[in-house]
Design a protein around this motif. Structure first.
Motif, mmCIF file in Angstrom:
data_model
loop_
_atom_site.group_PDB
_atom_site.id
_atom_site.type_symbol
_atom_site.label_atom_id
_atom_site.label_comp_id
_atom_site.label_asym_id
_atom_site.label_seq_id
_atom_site.Cartn_x
_atom_site.Cartn_y
_atom_site.Cartn_z
ATOM 1 N N LYS A 244 0.833 -1.208 0.000
ATOM 2 C CA LYS A 244 0.000 0.000 0.000
ATOM 3 C C LYS A 244 0.860 1.248 0.000
ATOM 4 C CE LYS A 244 -3.645 2.407 2.548
ATOM 5 N NZ LYS A 244 -4.516 2.383 3.755
ATOM 6 N N ASP A 245 1.878 1.279 0.855
ATOM 7 C CA ASP A 245 2.784 2.427 0.883
ATOM 8 C C ASP A 245 3.491 2.599 -0.458
ATOM 9 O OD1 ASP A 245 2.156 3.091 3.449
ATOM 10 O OD2 ASP A 245 4.070 2.488 4.335
ATOM 11 N N PHE A 246 3.881 1.489 -1.067
ATOM 12 C CA PHE A 246 4.613 1.549 -2.335
ATOM 13 C C PHE A 246 3.833 2.333 -3.384
ATOM 14 C CE2 PHE A 246 5.962 -0.200 -6.478
ATOM 15 C CZ PHE A 246 7.313 0.075 -6.408
ATOM 16 N N LEU B 67 4.534 12.693 0.450
ATOM 17 C CA LEU B 67 5.740 12.879 1.249
ATOM 18 C C LEU B 67 5.621 12.286 2.653
ATOM 19 C CD1 LEU B 67 7.176 16.409 0.403
ATOM 20 C CD2 LEU B 67 8.513 14.316 0.722
ATOM 21 N N LYS B 68 4.427 12.287 3.209
ATOM 22 C CA LYS B 68 4.248 11.712 4.549
ATOM 23 C C LYS B 68 4.532 10.215 4.527
ATOM 24 C CE LYS B 68 0.029 13.253 5.133
ATOM 25 N NZ LYS B 68 -0.111 14.139 3.946
ATOM 26 N N VAL B 69 4.202 9.562 3.419
ATOM 27 C CA VAL B 69 4.481 8.137 3.266
ATOM 28 C C VAL B 69 5.958 7.922 2.947
ATOM 29 C CG1 VAL B 69 3.982 6.050 1.923
ATOM 30 C CG2 VAL B 69 2.131 7.636 2.514
ATOM 31 N N ILE C 277 9.698 15.155 8.670
ATOM 32 C CA ILE C 277 8.282 15.109 8.327
ATOM 33 C C ILE C 277 7.651 13.954 9.102
ATOM 34 C CG2 ILE C 277 6.585 14.677 6.492
ATOM 35 C CD1 ILE C 277 8.423 16.069 4.541
ATOM 36 N N LYS C 278 6.620 14.253 9.870
ATOM 37 C CA LYS C 278 5.987 13.241 10.722
ATOM 38 C C LYS C 278 7.026 12.545 11.603
ATOM 39 C CE LYS C 278 1.613 13.470 9.504
ATOM 40 N NZ LYS C 278 0.519 13.722 10.474
ATOM 41 N N LEU D 57 8.460 12.751 -4.165
ATOM 42 C CA LEU D 57 8.836 14.165 -4.112
ATOM 43 C C LEU D 57 10.005 14.401 -3.168
ATOM 44 C CD1 LEU D 57 5.235 15.670 -3.804
ATOM 45 C CD2 LEU D 57 6.633 15.560 -5.874
ATOM 46 N N SER D 58 10.858 15.337 -3.550
ATOM 47 C CA SER D 58 11.887 15.861 -2.654
ATOM 48 C C SER D 58 11.355 17.152 -2.053
ATOM 49 C CB SER D 58 13.177 16.175 -3.413
ATOM 50 O OG SER D 58 13.714 15.033 -4.001
#
Length: 295
Positions: free
Chosen positions: A60-62, A68-70, A102-103, A170-171
């Motif tokens: 799912k994450d892939f 960006l949070k993932v 981030i997070k 994203l960077s």
């Protein structure tokens, strides 16, 4: 974890490529002559093929790595030795990412990072180079530099990447000032060399010698055949030489609408920016422009 990554970091269009060329001459050439092919030894961190292992960990994450949070959950996992295939405990990587969290996921850590070179450039010139590279107007480019939420898409063209072509990780680059702050004022406590782009242009020989001393003093690395390497580095990293190489052979980081090696000068802004544009840049970035003697 082991310290194994040496970063070459900068805001986009600030001289990262020139520093990588110098390091290529020092570390990946017997005689110091720099080629674009040899510069491939210092790769871009943000490359989609590095994300393949995530598919097996969390499917799912892939398929949500455009978030960006993932992606930030995996920043440091991507930097593990086995994922980067770094040999001898020392690997060079280029990045334009801001050194942020981030997070609660920090881009990198002192347990992974061996050291870094950070390249800083006058933002009034950065906005001009970024406009040409990104096909932006000058005003759009300045807005990008001033935006604390600015991001860049990762490369996702490699046949070795399992990521669908419509997904772009994203960077996070943030604003020019936040980027500079993140890499020059942090708690990594690792050997750091900060180089001004303008010094690379007018005092390159001095900078190359500083780089040599930096690696000798901090990592006990001896650069063999240095005097010969120095002369060949100065010749083959000269702007006109690299521009000619791009004309003959192309350069993979160039955009279709412009050459990568375009001007290679400082203070272009004096002839290009109008008063309003100049004022906007200086107002937004005065603190760090003062810190690096740009104002």
């Amino acid at each position: 974890m082991s310290k194994h990554i040496f970063w070459i970091s900068s805001y986009p269009k600030s001289g990262n490529t020139l520093v990588r060329a110098i390091l290529t001459g020092l570390f990946f050439s017997d005689d110091g002559r720099v080629t674009f092919e040899d510069m491939g030894n210092i790769g871009l961190f943000e490359t989609a093929r590095r994300l393949n292992f995530i598919k097996a960990i969390n499917n799912k994450d892939f398929y949500n790595l455009g978030d960006l949070k993932v992606l930030s959950k995996y920043w440091q996992k991507i930097q593990m030795n086995q994922e980067l295939n770094i040999k001898n405990g020392f690997g060079f990587l280029k990045t334009h990412s801001c050194l942020v969290s981030i997070k609660n996921n920090l881009f990198t850590s002192k347990d992974i990072t061996k050291g870094y070179i950070y390249v800083v450039r006058d933002p009034r010139d950065v906005c001009i180079s970024w406009a040409n590279h990104s096909n932006y107007s000058i005003d759009e480019s300045i807005d990008f530099l001033c935006n604390s939420l600015s991001v860049l898409k990762w490369r996702n063209k490699s046949k070795h990447s399992l990521l669908p072509k419509n997904i772009f990780p994203l960077s996070f680059v943030s604003s020019w000032s936040e980027h500079v702050k993140s890499w020059t004022e942090n708690n990594l406590h690792v050997p750091t060399l900060i180089i001004k782009y303008e010094d690379l242009i007018i005092n390159k020989e001095i900078i190359v010698k500083q780089v040599k001393i930096f690696f000798e003093e901090n990592f006990s690395i001896k650069i063999n055949n240095f005097e010969k390497k120095l002369q060949n580095i100065l010749e083959t990293t000269h702007f006109n030489y690299m521009k000619e190489m791009e004309t003959k052979n192309g350069f993979r980081e160039a955009m279709p609408w412009t050459n990568f090696f375009r001007k290679g000068k400082k203070e272009q802004w004096k002839d290009i920016l109008n008063k309003k544009q100049q004022s906007k840049v200086e107002k937004n970035f005065r603190e760090y422009m003062n810190k690096f003697d740009y104002c």
